[in-house]
Enzyme design. Structure first.
Site, PDB file in Angstrom:
ATOM      1  N   GLU A  96      57.281  40.723  52.628  1.00 35.66           N
ATOM      2  CA  GLU A  96      57.079  42.154  52.707  1.00 35.66           C
ATOM      3  C   GLU A  96      55.768  42.459  53.405  1.00 35.66           C
ATOM      4  O   GLU A  96      54.776  41.750  53.246  1.00 35.66           O
ATOM      5  CB  GLU A  96      57.088  42.755  51.303  1.00 35.66           C
ATOM      6  CG  GLU A  96      58.463  42.611  50.694  1.00 35.66           C
ATOM      7  CD  GLU A  96      58.592  43.214  49.322  1.00 35.66           C
ATOM      8  OE1 GLU A  96      57.573  43.595  48.732  1.00 35.66           O
ATOM      9  OE2 GLU A  96      59.726  43.310  48.857  1.00 35.66           O
ATOM     10  N   CYS A 131      49.239  45.974  55.317  1.00 38.08           N
ATOM     11  CA  CYS A 131      49.030  44.912  54.329  1.00 38.08           C
ATOM     12  C   CYS A 131      49.974  43.759  54.679  1.00 38.08           C
ATOM     13  O   CYS A 131      51.186  43.931  54.720  1.00 38.08           O
ATOM     14  CB  CYS A 131      49.288  45.449  52.922  1.00 38.08           C
ATOM     15  SG  CYS A 131      49.040  44.210  51.651  1.00 38.08           S
ATOM     16  N   CYS A 138      54.227  32.848  45.994  1.00 36.83           N
ATOM     17  CA  CYS A 138      52.824  32.497  45.749  1.00 36.83           C
ATOM     18  C   CYS A 138      52.761  31.453  44.644  1.00 36.83           C
ATOM     19  O   CYS A 138      53.566  31.462  43.718  1.00 36.83           O
ATOM     20  CB  CYS A 138      52.023  33.720  45.335  1.00 36.83           C
ATOM     21  SG  CYS A 138      50.238  33.427  45.268  1.00 36.83           S
ATOM     22  N   CYS A 142      48.981  34.451  38.924  1.00 42.02           N
ATOM     23  CA  CYS A 142      48.226  35.495  38.233  1.00 42.02           C
ATOM     24  C   CYS A 142      49.206  36.277  37.345  1.00 42.02           C
ATOM     25  O   CYS A 142      50.298  36.642  37.776  1.00 42.02           O
ATOM     26  CB  CYS A 142      47.562  36.435  39.241  1.00 42.02           C
ATOM     27  SG  CYS A 142      46.435  35.569  40.353  1.00 42.02           S
ATOM     28  N   CYS A 145      50.766  39.844  38.341  1.00 42.88           N
ATOM     29  CA  CYS A 145      51.265  40.041  39.714  1.00 42.88           C
ATOM     30  C   CYS A 145      52.740  39.685  39.821  1.00 42.88           C
ATOM     31  O   CYS A 145      53.167  38.616  39.388  1.00 42.88           O
ATOM     32  CB  CYS A 145      50.457  39.176  40.684  1.00 42.88           C
ATOM     33  SG  CYS A 145      51.007  39.323  42.386  1.00 42.88           S
ATOM     34  N   GLY A 189      51.342  36.099  48.608  1.00 42.07           N
ATOM     35  CA  GLY A 189      50.763  34.791  48.901  1.00 42.07           C
ATOM     36  C   GLY A 189      49.255  34.742  48.808  1.00 42.07           C
ATOM     37  O   GLY A 189      48.589  35.764  48.680  1.00 42.07           O
ATOM     38  N   GLU A 190      48.747  33.520  48.872  1.00 43.04           N
ATOM     39  CA  GLU A 190      47.300  33.288  48.824  1.00 43.04           C
ATOM     40  C   GLU A 190      46.881  32.760  50.202  1.00 43.04           C
ATOM     41  O   GLU A 190      47.149  31.596  50.529  1.00 43.04           O
ATOM     42  CB  GLU A 190      46.990  32.287  47.702  1.00 43.04           C
ATOM     43  CG  GLU A 190      45.585  31.722  47.714  1.00 43.04           C
ATOM     44  CD  GLU A 190      44.479  32.765  47.825  1.00 43.04           C
ATOM     45  OE1 GLU A 190      44.485  33.750  47.058  1.00 43.04           O
ATOM     46  OE2 GLU A 190      43.611  32.596  48.694  1.00 43.04           O
ATOM     47  N   SER A 219      41.877  38.731  51.318  1.00 47.15           N
ATOM     48  CA  SER A 219      41.593  38.686  49.887  1.00 47.15           C
ATOM     49  C   SER A 219      42.025  37.335  49.336  1.00 47.15           C
ATOM     50  O   SER A 219      43.130  36.872  49.603  1.00 47.15           O
ATOM     51  CB  SER A 219      42.352  39.815  49.184  1.00 47.15           C
ATOM     52  OG  SER A 219      42.131  39.761  47.792  1.00 47.15           O
ATOM     53  N   SER A 242      39.239  38.397  44.518  1.00 46.62           N
ATOM     54  CA  SER A 242      39.892  38.997  43.358  1.00 46.62           C
ATOM     55  C   SER A 242      39.217  38.471  42.097  1.00 46.62           C
ATOM     56  O   SER A 242      39.472  37.349  41.674  1.00 46.62           O
ATOM     57  CB  SER A 242      41.380  38.660  43.363  1.00 46.62           C
ATOM     58  OG  SER A 242      41.991  39.252  44.493  1.00 46.62           O
ATOM     59  N   LEU A 243      38.373  39.286  41.527  1.00 52.06           N
ATOM     60  CA  LEU A 243      37.595  38.885  40.354  1.00 52.06           C
ATOM     61  C   LEU A 243      38.456  39.056  39.094  1.00 52.06           C
ATOM     62  O   LEU A 243      38.742  38.101  38.386  1.00 52.06           O
ATOM     63  CB  LEU A 243      36.314  39.738  40.305  1.00 52.06           C
ATOM     64  CG  LEU A 243      35.255  39.378  39.271  1.00 52.06           C
ATOM     65  CD1 LEU A 243      34.758  37.962  39.458  1.00 52.06           C
ATOM     66  CD2 LEU A 243      34.098  40.382  39.350  1.00 52.06           C
ATOM     67  N   ASN A 244      38.821  40.301  38.834  1.00 49.88           N
ATOM     68  CA  ASN A 244      39.845  40.628  37.822  1.00 49.88           C
ATOM     69  C   ASN A 244      39.493  40.323  36.370  1.00 49.88           C
ATOM     70  O   ASN A 244      40.283  40.630  35.473  1.00 49.88           O
ATOM     71  CB  ASN A 244      41.186  39.952  38.143  1.00 49.88           C
ATOM     72  CG  ASN A 244      41.782  40.488  39.434  1.00 49.88           C
ATOM     73  OD1 ASN A 244      41.411  41.577  39.879  1.00 49.88           O
ATOM     74  ND2 ASN A 244      42.670  39.754  40.032  1.00 49.88           N
ATOM     75  N   CYS A 361      49.870  47.176  45.336  1.00 45.60           N
ATOM     76  CA  CYS A 361      49.297  45.850  45.085  1.00 45.60           C
ATOM     77  C   CYS A 361      50.007  45.177  43.927  1.00 45.60           C
ATOM     78  O   CYS A 361      50.172  45.760  42.860  1.00 45.60           O
ATOM     79  CB  CYS A 361      47.839  45.956  44.646  1.00 45.60           C
ATOM     80  SG  CYS A 361      46.730  46.412  45.923  1.00 45.60           S
TER      81      CYS A 361
HETATM   82  N1  SAH Z   1      46.320  36.145  46.719  1.00 47.51           N
HETATM   83  C1  SAH Z   1      45.340  37.063  47.209  1.00 47.51           C
HETATM   84  C2  SAH Z   1      45.932  38.260  47.944  1.00 47.51           C
HETATM   85  C3  SAH Z   1      47.148  38.914  47.359  1.00 47.51           C
HETATM   86  S1  SAH Z   1      46.899  39.893  45.910  1.00 47.51           S
HETATM   87  C4  SAH Z   1      44.450  37.524  46.063  1.00 47.51           C
HETATM   88  O1  SAH Z   1      44.701  37.152  44.941  1.00 47.51           O
HETATM   89  O2  SAH Z   1      43.462  38.202  46.315  1.00 47.51           O
HETATM   90  C5  SAH Z   1      46.055  41.317  46.474  1.00 47.51           C
HETATM   91  C6  SAH Z   1      45.339  42.076  45.371  1.00 47.51           C
HETATM   92  O3  SAH Z   1      46.273  42.710  44.500  1.00 47.51           O
HETATM   93  C7  SAH Z   1      44.474  41.197  44.495  1.00 47.51           C
HETATM   94  O4  SAH Z   1      43.189  41.744  44.343  1.00 47.51           O
HETATM   95  C8  SAH Z   1      45.217  41.195  43.183  1.00 47.51           C
HETATM   96  O5  SAH Z   1      44.354  40.966  42.107  1.00 47.51           O
HETATM   97  C9  SAH Z   1      45.835  42.564  43.173  1.00 47.51           C
HETATM   98  N2  SAH Z   1      46.973  42.709  42.264  1.00 47.51           N
HETATM   99  C10 SAH Z   1      47.873  41.769  41.936  1.00 47.51           C
HETATM  100  N3  SAH Z   1      48.777  42.263  41.069  1.00 47.51           N
HETATM  101  C11 SAH Z   1      48.450  43.552  40.851  1.00 47.51           C
HETATM  102  C12 SAH Z   1      49.007  44.595  40.068  1.00 47.51           C
HETATM  103  N4  SAH Z   1      50.122  44.418  39.345  1.00 47.51           N
HETATM  104  N5  SAH Z   1      48.396  45.802  40.087  1.00 47.51           N
HETATM  105  C13 SAH Z   1      47.304  45.997  40.841  1.00 47.51           C
HETATM  106  N6  SAH Z   1      46.738  45.071  41.613  1.00 47.51           N
HETATM  107  C14 SAH Z   1      47.298  43.841  41.615  1.00 47.51           C
END
Ligand code: SAH
Length: 374
Positions: A96, A131, A138, A142, A145, A189-190, A219, A242-244, A361
């Site tokens: 996508e 995007c 992936c 996470c 996601c 993907g990463e 990212s 992506s700290l999270n 996202c």
């Molecule tokens: N793999 C890479 C890029 C793809 S994810 C990464 O992890 O950065 C892109 C962004 O979307 C990341 O910052 C991730 O934390 C965020 N993301 C993933 N799932 C999400 C969700 N359900 N709601 C909001 N942001 C999300």
């Protein structure tokens, strides 16, 4: 890496095109013409490369060479103007790619929050962000996601990464460099687990398609050795991490990759990252209600990021089937932001784009069957 003979022009750099041209017994300047046609003009087929003599076009066809653009299999249009593309690849797989018109570029992580440099090119949009996906599925897993639910199918080739951008630019009839287009490598993907193909795509997008590096952001979930490599690249996009989560216990729970590279290692790599003039690092933080969105978490983020030339993008969870977290209230998001801002950390709240069509996202899951809400 693909072992089959390469039959797509898309994905070949100038050096590889030169080898191809010379092998065909043509003058080497033909390589530049091919490069300009494929990436600059974004031709759909070799017949459209009018700078080449008919005989050479014929010999390309005989060798089975095609431009190799991915196809737009499906398009979902959100009421906010976002378009989610299901892009078909040569082997029947799909990814996508998301088109986000107007004004969201800064929030999507390109580092410019203002819209003052917007260029109005037509009446529909003044700037847009694409995007882009880097893998089919992936491997990072996470917990919040939707892409993670697919598992990893395969890496995209450099040509397939560039091809997504070309296919969307063609569909939206975008002329470059007149239009302001930002790219964020934040789709499926990463990117740093497909590093070589991703980097090749970045170079082709800069040198061929004509999108400046400063308008691109990659990212990563925190593939630490590749953060160091990326800092040494002569041509590179900007970097978002992506700290999270605000501490290791929480981060390991949400992002199992933290077991391999914990916050200490990740933040050391972030601090060592050689920023360019006026460049800032971005940290992304997905807010999950009552999991990582407390004032205490915000204070821990302040300690992590303190003293860095960085900004923080907050994203309230975009929900989806199979995701066991809740989206925090607006008040909680604002309270979190307030703590960071009060400590001098530029902090932005990313507006979700295209949630109604599962384009936001973390929602990308190749949902061809999805009936968009309207
Ligand atoms: N793999 C890479 C890029 C793809 S994810 C990464 O992890 O950065 C892109 C962004 O979307 C990341 O910052 C991730 O934390 C965020 N993301 C993933 N799932 C999400 C969700 N359900 N709601 C909001 N942001 C999300």
């Amino acid at each position: 890496m693909s072992r089959e003979p390469q039959t797509a022009l898309l994905g070949l750099d100038l050096q590889e095109l030169t080898a191809l041209v010379e092998e065909a017994g043509e003058a080497s300047y033909r390589a530049r013409q091919l490069f300009d046609a494929v990436y600059g003009q974004r031709v759909l087929s070799t017949d459209q490369i009018s700078t080449l003599p008919k005989s050479f076009r014929g010999s390309l066809q005989e060798r089975g060479m095609t431009v190799g653009l991915p196809t737009v299999e499906k398009k979902f249009v959100s009421r906010d103007g976002t378009v989610r593309y299901l892009v078909g690849l040569g082997d029947g797989q799909s990814v996508e790619t998301v088109w986000m018109p107007e004004g969201d570029g800064g929030e999507a992580g390109d580092g410019s929050e203002g819209g003052d440099d917007a260029v109005r090119t037509n009446s529909r949009w003044s700037r847009a962000t694409i995007c882009v996906s880097s893998q089919v599925g992936c491997a990072v897993d996470c917990q919040f996601c939707m892409t993670a639910l697919l598992g990893i199918k395969r890496n995209l080739s450099g040509g397939e990464i560039v091809g997504q951008v070309c296919a969307v630019l063609n569909d939206q009839q975008v002329a470059l460099p007149e239009s302001r287009v930002n790219l964020v490598f934040m789709g499926m993907g990463e990117p740093f687990l497909n590093y070589d193909n991703f980097m090749k795509a970045v170079r082709l997008l800069v040198e061929g398609v004509g999108i400046p590096e400063s308008h691109m952001t990659v990212s990563t979930a925190g593939i630490v050795p590749r953060i160091y490599d990326f800092g040494q690249e002569p041509v590179r996009s900007k970097l978002a991490i992506s700290l999270n989560a605000s501490n290791d216990e929480l981060r390991t729970r949400l992002m199992p990759i933290n077991k391999k590279w914990n916050l200490e290692k990740l933040m050391a790599a972030a601090r060592a990252f050689p920023l360019r003039n006026r460049e800032r690092l971005t940290f992304e933080y997905v807010l999950l209600a009552e999991v990582n969105d407390s004032i205490r978490n915000a204070r821990e983020v302040v300690e992590l990021v303190r003293g860095m030339r960085a900004k923080v993008n907050l994203i309230a969870l975009n929900p989806g089937p199979g995701i066991d977290f809740r989206t925090p209230s607006e008040e909680r998001v604002l309270a979190f932001q307030k703590v960071l801002v009060a400590s001098g950390i530029p902090t932005f709240i990313r507006r979700p784009r295209g949630r109604d069509i599962y384009a936001a996202c973390g929602q990308l899951k190749r949902t061809a069957e999805l009936v968009p809400l309207s």
